[in-house]
Design an enzyme around this catalytic site. Structure first.
Site, PDB file in Angstrom:
ATOM      1  N   TYR A   1       0.827  -1.219   0.000  1.00 19.74           N
ATOM      2  CA  TYR A   1       0.000   0.000   0.000  1.00 19.74           C
ATOM      3  C   TYR A   1       0.862   1.270   0.000  1.00 19.74           C
ATOM      4  O   TYR A   1       0.333   2.377  -0.144  1.00 19.74           O
ATOM      5  CB  TYR A   1      -0.951   0.046   1.214  1.00 19.74           C
ATOM      6  CG  TYR A   1      -1.940  -1.099   1.318  1.00 19.74           C
ATOM      7  CD1 TYR A   1      -2.127  -2.003   0.278  1.00 19.74           C
ATOM      8  CD2 TYR A   1      -2.701  -1.263   2.470  1.00 19.74           C
ATOM      9  CE1 TYR A   1      -3.036  -3.050   0.397  1.00 19.74           C
ATOM     10  CE2 TYR A   1      -3.611  -2.301   2.588  1.00 19.74           C
ATOM     11  CZ  TYR A   1      -3.769  -3.195   1.554  1.00 19.74           C
ATOM     12  OH  TYR A   1      -4.672  -4.223   1.680  1.00 19.74           O
TER      13      TYR A   1
ATOM     14  N   VAL B   1     -11.862   7.512   5.340  1.00 21.53           N
ATOM     15  CA  VAL B   1     -11.124   8.675   5.850  1.00 21.53           C
ATOM     16  C   VAL B   1     -12.114   9.717   6.374  1.00 21.53           C
ATOM     17  O   VAL B   1     -11.716  10.823   6.712  1.00 21.53           O
ATOM     18  CB  VAL B   1     -10.211   9.302   4.769  1.00 21.53           C
ATOM     19  CG1 VAL B   1      -9.060   8.365   4.443  1.00 21.53           C
ATOM     20  CG2 VAL B   1     -10.982   9.673   3.514  1.00 21.53           C
TER      21      VAL B   1
ATOM     22  N   LYS C   1     -12.297   0.519   5.030  1.00 24.36           N
ATOM     23  CA  LYS C   1     -11.513   1.749   4.841  1.00 24.36           C
ATOM     24  C   LYS C   1     -12.436   2.959   4.857  1.00 24.36           C
ATOM     25  O   LYS C   1     -13.484   2.958   4.196  1.00 24.36           O
ATOM     26  CB  LYS C   1     -10.765   1.677   3.506  1.00 24.36           C
ATOM     27  CG  LYS C   1      -9.990   2.935   3.153  1.00 24.36           C
ATOM     28  CD  LYS C   1     -10.735   3.789   2.160  1.00 24.36           C
ATOM     29  CE  LYS C   1     -10.096   5.142   1.947  1.00 24.36           C
ATOM     30  NZ  LYS C   1     -10.947   6.038   1.137  1.00 24.36           N
TER      31      LYS C   1
HETATM   32  N1  LIG Z   1      -5.807  -8.728   1.934  1.00 22.63           N
HETATM   33  C1  LIG Z   1      -6.138  -8.198   0.767  1.00 22.63           C
HETATM   34  O1  LIG Z   1      -5.756  -8.671  -0.308  1.00 22.63           O
HETATM   35  C2  LIG Z   1      -7.043  -6.989   0.755  1.00 22.63           C
HETATM   36  C3  LIG Z   1      -7.738  -6.659  -0.422  1.00 22.63           C
HETATM   37  C4  LIG Z   1      -8.550  -5.530  -0.393  1.00 22.63           C
HETATM   38  C5  LIG Z   1      -8.676  -4.793   0.771  1.00 22.63           C
HETATM   39  N2  LIG Z   1      -7.977  -5.141   1.894  1.00 22.63           N
HETATM   40  C6  LIG Z   1      -8.098  -4.373   3.159  1.00 22.63           C
HETATM   41  O2  LIG Z   1      -9.473  -4.158   3.405  1.00 22.63           O
HETATM   42  C7  LIG Z   1      -9.708  -2.772   3.533  1.00 22.63           C
HETATM   43  C8  LIG Z   1     -11.116  -2.421   3.090  1.00 22.63           C
HETATM   44  O3  LIG Z   1     -11.327  -2.694   1.726  1.00 22.63           O
HETATM   45  P1  LIG Z   1     -11.395  -1.536   0.595  1.00 22.63           P
HETATM   46  O4  LIG Z   1     -10.515  -0.417   0.962  1.00 22.63           O
HETATM   47  O5  LIG Z   1     -11.188  -2.247  -0.680  1.00 22.63           O
HETATM   48  O6  LIG Z   1     -12.883  -1.063   0.550  1.00 22.63           O
HETATM   49  P2  LIG Z   1     -14.135  -0.962   1.565  1.00 22.63           P
HETATM   50  O7  LIG Z   1     -13.665  -0.771   2.956  1.00 22.63           O
HETATM   51  O8  LIG Z   1     -15.023  -2.088   1.253  1.00 22.63           O
HETATM   52  O9  LIG Z   1     -14.798   0.388   1.030  1.00 22.63           O
HETATM   53  C9  LIG Z   1     -14.122   1.610   1.134  1.00 22.63           C
HETATM   54  C10 LIG Z   1     -14.907   2.672   0.407  1.00 22.63           C
HETATM   55  O10 LIG Z   1     -16.180   2.836   1.046  1.00 22.63           O
HETATM   56  C11 LIG Z   1     -16.335   4.193   1.465  1.00 22.63           C
HETATM   57  N3  LIG Z   1     -17.043   4.150   2.748  1.00 22.63           N
HETATM   58  C12 LIG Z   1     -16.602   3.593   3.907  1.00 22.63           C
HETATM   59  N4  LIG Z   1     -17.541   3.696   4.863  1.00 22.63           N
HETATM   60  C13 LIG Z   1     -18.599   4.344   4.304  1.00 22.63           C
HETATM   61  C14 LIG Z   1     -19.865   4.748   4.800  1.00 22.63           C
HETATM   62  N5  LIG Z   1     -20.244   4.480   6.054  1.00 22.63           N
HETATM   63  N6  LIG Z   1     -20.705   5.403   3.942  1.00 22.63           N
HETATM   64  C15 LIG Z   1     -20.327   5.661   2.652  1.00 22.63           C
HETATM   65  N7  LIG Z   1     -19.139   5.288   2.133  1.00 22.63           N
HETATM   66  C16 LIG Z   1     -18.278   4.637   2.953  1.00 22.63           C
HETATM   67  C17 LIG Z   1     -14.930   4.750   1.566  1.00 22.63           C
HETATM   68  O11 LIG Z   1     -14.939   6.140   1.326  1.00 22.63           O
HETATM   69  P3  LIG Z   1     -14.579   7.223   2.480  1.00 22.63           P
HETATM   70  O12 LIG Z   1     -13.111   7.041   2.781  1.00 22.63           O
HETATM   71  O13 LIG Z   1     -14.918   8.516   1.831  1.00 22.63           O
HETATM   72  O14 LIG Z   1     -15.455   6.904   3.665  1.00 22.63           O
HETATM   73  C18 LIG Z   1     -14.220   4.007   0.444  1.00 22.63           C
HETATM   74  O15 LIG Z   1     -14.467   4.639  -0.800  1.00 22.63           O
HETATM   75  C19 LIG Z   1      -8.595  -2.145   2.665  1.00 22.63           C
HETATM   76  O16 LIG Z   1      -8.455  -0.756   2.920  1.00 22.63           O
HETATM   77  C20 LIG Z   1      -7.426  -3.000   3.062  1.00 22.63           C
HETATM   78  O17 LIG Z   1      -6.913  -2.589   4.320  1.00 22.63           O
HETATM   79  C21 LIG Z   1      -7.172  -6.243   1.909  1.00 22.63           C
END
Ligand SMILES: NC(=O)c1ccc[n+]([C@@H]2O[C@H](COP(=O)([O-])OP(=O)(O)OC[C@H]3O[C@@H](n4cnc5c(N)ncnc54)[C@H](OP(=O)(O)O)[C@@H]3O)[C@@H](O)[C@H]2O)c1
Length: 261
Positions: free
Chosen positions: A46, A224, A222
């Site tokens: 990342y 912010v 995720k």
């Molecule tokens: N191990 C792996 O291979 C792997 C793969 C993918 C992800 N991950 C981990 O999992 C974490 C989460 O997955 P992700 O980042 O893909 O996506 P996610 O957490 O599923 O979604 C994040 C998105 O949703 C928005 N969001 C979050 N809460 C919200 C709410 N209450 N209302 C409206 N929008 C909201 C965020 O925007 P805002 O910031 O504007 O709220 C962002 O655009 C990653 O950050 C990473 O740490 C791991």
């Protein structure tokens, strides 16, 4: 070969940091910790470990109260110790709480990385070791070859990937499952999710977090935005009706797990 007696304890909602960079990442991590998040998930891939470390220090919270998770990029196989030292330095911690293999290679390749993980754990550089994006059969191969059970497997577990056999398989080994990407890997416009959200007067995202909760699978999400961070922490505390859980379970369309981010 026995598994863990007690699965590694993960908070129901942890902070994901993929695509957070620089000052935004530092502020996001600090805000999340101040709002009550206790698990911070990053990865060498990342390219934000330094900012994440700054956010942790900026929160003023004793790192001993936090779970700092980072991941080793499988394409760096052979450079495990160097990458670990870099992660420790950038994060500014003496020890990683949970170090994950970001994604599997073939069985022999995953095993070579895993042997280095075991050494790092035995030397006290990391508290616990685990994997990510491993299928149950890949977990089995790794355990059989090494005799060491991963503490955690972090996977895409949302409705799109739901496979009723995965959680019992991990539970039988004492491996804690953790779900990543609860929003980005799921169809937020799906009519079944929309219908449940409308009936409960909540958002589809809240329904998804409650569904993970109902399955006893902790998530990393995720955000912010302090408003979203608070909403996500609160949502996971509310139960979902069993019939809603079952309706969402039936959406599992494809047992293929998500790709690493
Ligand atoms: N191990 C792996 O291979 C792997 C793969 C993918 C992800 N991950 C981990 O999992 C974490 C989460 O997955 P992700 O980042 O893909 O996506 P996610 O957490 O599923 O979604 C994040 C998105 O949703 C928005 N969001 C979050 N809460 C919200 C709410 N209450 N209302 C409206 N929008 C909201 C965020 O925007 P805002 O910031 O504007 O709220 C962002 O655009 C990653 O950050 C990473 O740490 C791991």
């Amino acid at each position: 070969m026995s598994g863990h007696d007690q699965p590694f304890e993960l908070p129901a909602v942890g902070l994901g940091t993929w695509q957070m960079r620089g000052e935004t990442a530092e502020r996001g991590v600090r805000d999340a910790i101040e709002l009550g998040y206790r698990l911070i998930d990053t990865a060498a891939a990342y390219h934000n470990e330094e900012a994440v470390g700054a956010g942790i220090r900026g929160s003023g919270t004793d790192p001993g109260e936090l779970l700092v998770v980072t991941k080793f990029p499988e394409e760096d196989a052979g450079r495990e110790r160097e990458v670990l030292r870099t992660s420790l330095g950038l994060l500014g911690v003496d020890k990683i709480d949970l170090w994950l293999v970001h994604a599997p290679l073939d069985a022999a390749g995953s095993l070579r990385i895993w042997e280095q993980f075991i050494k790092a754990r035995d030397e006290g550089l990391v508290r616990a070791i685990g994997v990510s994006n491993f299928l149950p059969e890949q977990v089995d191969e790794l355990i059989k070859a090494s005799g060491v059970v991963p503490a955690v497997n972090q996977i895409a577990f949302g409705p799109r990937y739901y496979d009723a056999d995965v959680a019992p398989h991990h539970a039988a080994h004492g491996i804690a499952l953790q779900a990543h990407s609860p929003f980005s890997e799921n169809d937020l416009a799906h009519p079944v999710l929309r219908g449940i959200a409308d009936r409960h007067g909540c958002t589809v995202r809240q329904v998804l977090l409650r569904w993970h909760r109902a399955h006893g699978v902790p998530v990393v999400v995720k955000s912010v935005s302090p408003t979203h961070l608070t909403e996500n922490l609160d949502a996971a505390g509310h139960p979902l009706e069993p019939e809603d859980v079952a309706a969402i379970d039936r959406l599992g369309i494809n047992p293929t797990r998500g790709q690493p981010a």
